[in-house]
Design a protein around this motif. Structure first.
Motif, PDB file in Angstrom:
ATOM      1  N   LEU A  91       0.818  -1.218   0.000  1.00 34.56           N
ATOM      2  CA  LEU A  91       0.000   0.000   0.000  1.00 34.56           C
ATOM      3  C   LEU A  91       0.852   1.269   0.000  1.00 34.56           C
ATOM      4  N   GLU A  92       1.994   1.210   0.641  1.00 35.56           N
ATOM      5  CA  GLU A  92       2.868   2.386   0.702  1.00 35.56           C
ATOM      6  C   GLU A  92       3.325   2.810  -0.694  1.00 35.56           C
ATOM      7  N   GLY A  93       3.509   1.847  -1.567  1.00 36.33           N
ATOM      8  CA  GLY A  93       3.968   2.153  -2.916  1.00 36.33           C
ATOM      9  C   GLY A  93       2.848   2.378  -3.918  1.00 36.33           C
ATOM     10  N   PHE A  94       1.604   2.324  -3.464  1.00 34.80           N
ATOM     11  CA  PHE A  94       0.461   2.500  -4.376  1.00 34.80           C
ATOM     12  C   PHE A  94       0.462   3.913  -4.938  1.00 34.80           C
ATOM     13  N   GLU A  95       0.537   4.016  -6.261  1.00 34.29           N
ATOM     14  CA  GLU A  95       0.519   5.333  -6.908  1.00 34.29           C
ATOM     15  C   GLU A  95      -0.438   5.364  -8.091  1.00 34.29           C
ATOM     16  N   HIS A  96      -1.268   4.376  -8.208  1.00 28.72           N
ATOM     17  CA  HIS A  96      -2.182   4.297  -9.348  1.00 28.72           C
ATOM     18  C   HIS A  96      -3.377   5.219  -9.136  1.00 28.72           C
ATOM     19  N   ARG A  97      -4.051   5.473 -10.193  1.00 32.34           N
ATOM     20  CA  ARG A  97      -5.277   6.268 -10.098  1.00 32.34           C
ATOM     21  C   ARG A  97      -6.445   5.398  -9.655  1.00 32.34           C
ATOM     22  N   SER A  98      -6.409   4.122 -10.012  1.00 28.64           N
ATOM     23  CA  SER A  98      -7.511   3.228  -9.696  1.00 28.64           C
ATOM     24  C   SER A  98      -7.043   2.125  -8.755  1.00 28.64           C
ATOM     25  N   PHE A  99      -7.573   2.123  -7.552  1.00 23.18           N
ATOM     26  CA  PHE A  99      -7.232   1.070  -6.595  1.00 23.18           C
ATOM     27  C   PHE A  99      -7.703  -0.279  -7.127  1.00 23.18           C
ATOM     28  N   ARG A 100      -8.885  -0.296  -7.735  1.00 21.78           N
ATOM     29  CA  ARG A 100      -9.446  -1.537  -8.276  1.00 21.78           C
ATOM     30  C   ARG A 100      -8.513  -2.168  -9.308  1.00 21.78           C
ATOM     31  N   SER A 101      -8.019  -1.395 -10.247  1.00 26.27           N
ATOM     32  CA  SER A 101      -7.140  -1.970 -11.274  1.00 26.27           C
ATOM     33  C   SER A 101      -5.827  -2.440 -10.660  1.00 26.27           C
ATOM     34  N   TRP A 102      -5.321  -1.714  -9.675  1.00 23.30           N
ATOM     35  CA  TRP A 102      -4.099  -2.117  -8.988  1.00 23.30           C
ATOM     36  C   TRP A 102      -4.317  -3.447  -8.269  1.00 23.30           C
ATOM     37  N   PHE A 156      -6.577  -5.776  -8.934  1.00 20.69           N
ATOM     38  CA  PHE A 156      -6.744  -6.863  -9.889  1.00 20.69           C
ATOM     39  C   PHE A 156      -5.418  -7.236 -10.547  1.00 20.69           C
ATOM     40  N   SER A 157      -4.507  -6.284 -10.692  1.00 25.19           N
ATOM     41  CA  SER A 157      -3.195  -6.634 -11.241  1.00 25.19           C
ATOM     42  C   SER A 157      -2.417  -7.496 -10.246  1.00 25.19           C
ATOM     43  N   ILE A 158      -2.589  -7.242  -8.966  1.00 27.33           N
ATOM     44  CA  ILE A 158      -1.972  -8.104  -7.949  1.00 27.33           C
ATOM     45  C   ILE A 158      -2.581  -9.501  -8.036  1.00 27.33           C
ATOM     46  N   ALA A 159      -3.900  -9.581  -8.132  1.00 30.75           N
ATOM     47  CA  ALA A 159      -4.575 -10.881  -8.232  1.00 30.75           C
ATOM     48  C   ALA A 159      -4.093 -11.647  -9.465  1.00 30.75           C
ATOM     49  N   TYR A 160      -3.923 -10.949 -10.562  1.00 34.52           N
ATOM     50  CA  TYR A 160      -3.434 -11.579 -11.793  1.00 34.52           C
ATOM     51  C   TYR A 160      -2.061 -12.207 -11.556  1.00 34.52           C
ATOM     52  N   ARG A 161      -1.162 -11.470 -10.906  1.00 40.64           N
ATOM     53  CA  ARG A 161       0.185 -11.995 -10.642  1.00 40.64           C
ATOM     54  C   ARG A 161       0.134 -13.181  -9.668  1.00 40.64           C
ATOM     55  N   VAL A 162      -0.742 -13.128  -8.698  1.00 43.51           N
ATOM     56  CA  VAL A 162      -0.894 -14.256  -7.769  1.00 43.51           C
ATOM     57  C   VAL A 162      -1.361 -15.496  -8.532  1.00 43.51           C
ATOM     58  N   ILE A 163      -2.316 -15.332  -9.420  1.00 42.22           N
ATOM     59  CA  ILE A 163      -2.827 -16.455 -10.220  1.00 42.22           C
ATOM     60  C   ILE A 163      -1.722 -17.033 -11.101  1.00 42.22           C
ATOM     61  N   ILE A 164      -0.931 -16.180 -11.712  1.00 45.36           N
ATOM     62  CA  ILE A 164       0.186 -16.653 -12.538  1.00 45.36           C
ATOM     63  C   ILE A 164       1.149 -17.477 -11.690  1.00 45.36           C
ATOM     64  N   ASP A 165       1.424 -17.009 -10.479  1.00 46.64           N
ATOM     65  CA  ASP A 165       2.301 -17.766  -9.572  1.00 46.64           C
ATOM     66  C   ASP A 165       1.713 -19.132  -9.236  1.00 46.64           C
ATOM     67  N   VAL A 166       0.398 -19.195  -9.049  1.00 39.99           N
ATOM     68  CA  VAL A 166      -0.252 -20.484  -8.769  1.00 39.99           C
ATOM     69  C   VAL A 166      -0.069 -21.420  -9.953  1.00 39.99           C
ATOM     70  N   TYR A 167      -0.260 -20.913 -11.166  1.00 40.69           N
ATOM     71  CA  TYR A 167      -0.069 -21.742 -12.355  1.00 40.69           C
ATOM     72  C   TYR A 167       1.373 -22.237 -12.454  1.00 40.69           C
ATOM     73  N   ARG A 168       2.313 -21.370 -12.166  1.00 44.30           N
ATOM     74  CA  ARG A 168       3.723 -21.770 -12.229  1.00 44.30           C
ATOM     75  C   ARG A 168       4.029 -22.873 -11.223  1.00 44.30           C
ATOM     76  N   LYS A 169       3.474 -22.765 -10.039  1.00 48.97           N
ATOM     77  CA  LYS A 169       3.724 -23.779  -9.012  1.00 48.97           C
ATOM     78  C   LYS A 169       3.050 -25.103  -9.356  1.00 48.97           C
ATOM     79  N   ARG A 170       1.924 -25.040 -10.056  1.00 49.39           N
ATOM     80  CA  ARG A 170       1.200 -26.268 -10.399  1.00 49.39           C
ATOM     81  C   ARG A 170       1.816 -26.976 -11.593  1.00 49.39           C
TER      82      ARG A 170
END
Length: 135
Positions: A77-88, A90-104
């Motif tokens: 949160l300290e580094g959050f500089e986006h205009r849209s919290f929602r898009s930020w 969801f971009s975190i969620a996207y990266r988490v999902i990619i990590d799950v796929y990589r681990k699987r």
């Protein structure tokens, strides 16, 4: 509770928060006090969970990914500089999902790729046999 709803929300319409009026102010308060993050969590836990569930396919993976998303969001949160919290978020969620796929993704051991009981000659044996044939 259905699989496409977050674990804490149920299906009651009273659980669906109305859009936050001043999200930027809430983010600023949450930077100083993590408890102030609660309205953001309530606003986005359902959409993030559904996003994770649609991509991962199981309740358990979706719950874990949702939890990781919000944990990373609070930490970042300290580094959050986006205009849209929602898009930020969801971009975190996207990266988490990619990590799950990589681990699987299964990793192949060398024994799975090369079967020592295979009667075919190895590449080294084939080269040596050709060299012997030339002599």
């Amino acid at each position: 509770m259905t699989e496409s709803t977050p674990p804490d929300s149920g299906n009651r319409s009273a659980d669906v928060p109305e859009p936050l009026r001043d999200e930027a102010a809430i983010v600023e308060r949450a930077r100083r006090d993590p408890v102030a993050f609660a309205p953001l969590y309530r606003q986005y836990v359902g959409p993030i969970y559904r996003y994770c569930y649609r991509r991962l396919g199981t309740k358990e993976l979706a719950e874990d990914a949702t939890s990781q998303t919000f944990t990373q969001a609070i930490r970042g949160l300290e580094g959050f500089e986006h205009r849209s919290f929602r898009s930020w978020l969801f971009s975190i969620a996207y990266r988490v999902i990619i990590d799950v796929y990589r681990k699987r993704r299964p990793s192949q051991a060398i024994d799975d790729v090369f079967d020592p009981s295979d009667p075919a000659p190895t590449p080294e044996e084939a080269v040596l046999a050709r060299e012997d044939g030339r002599r």
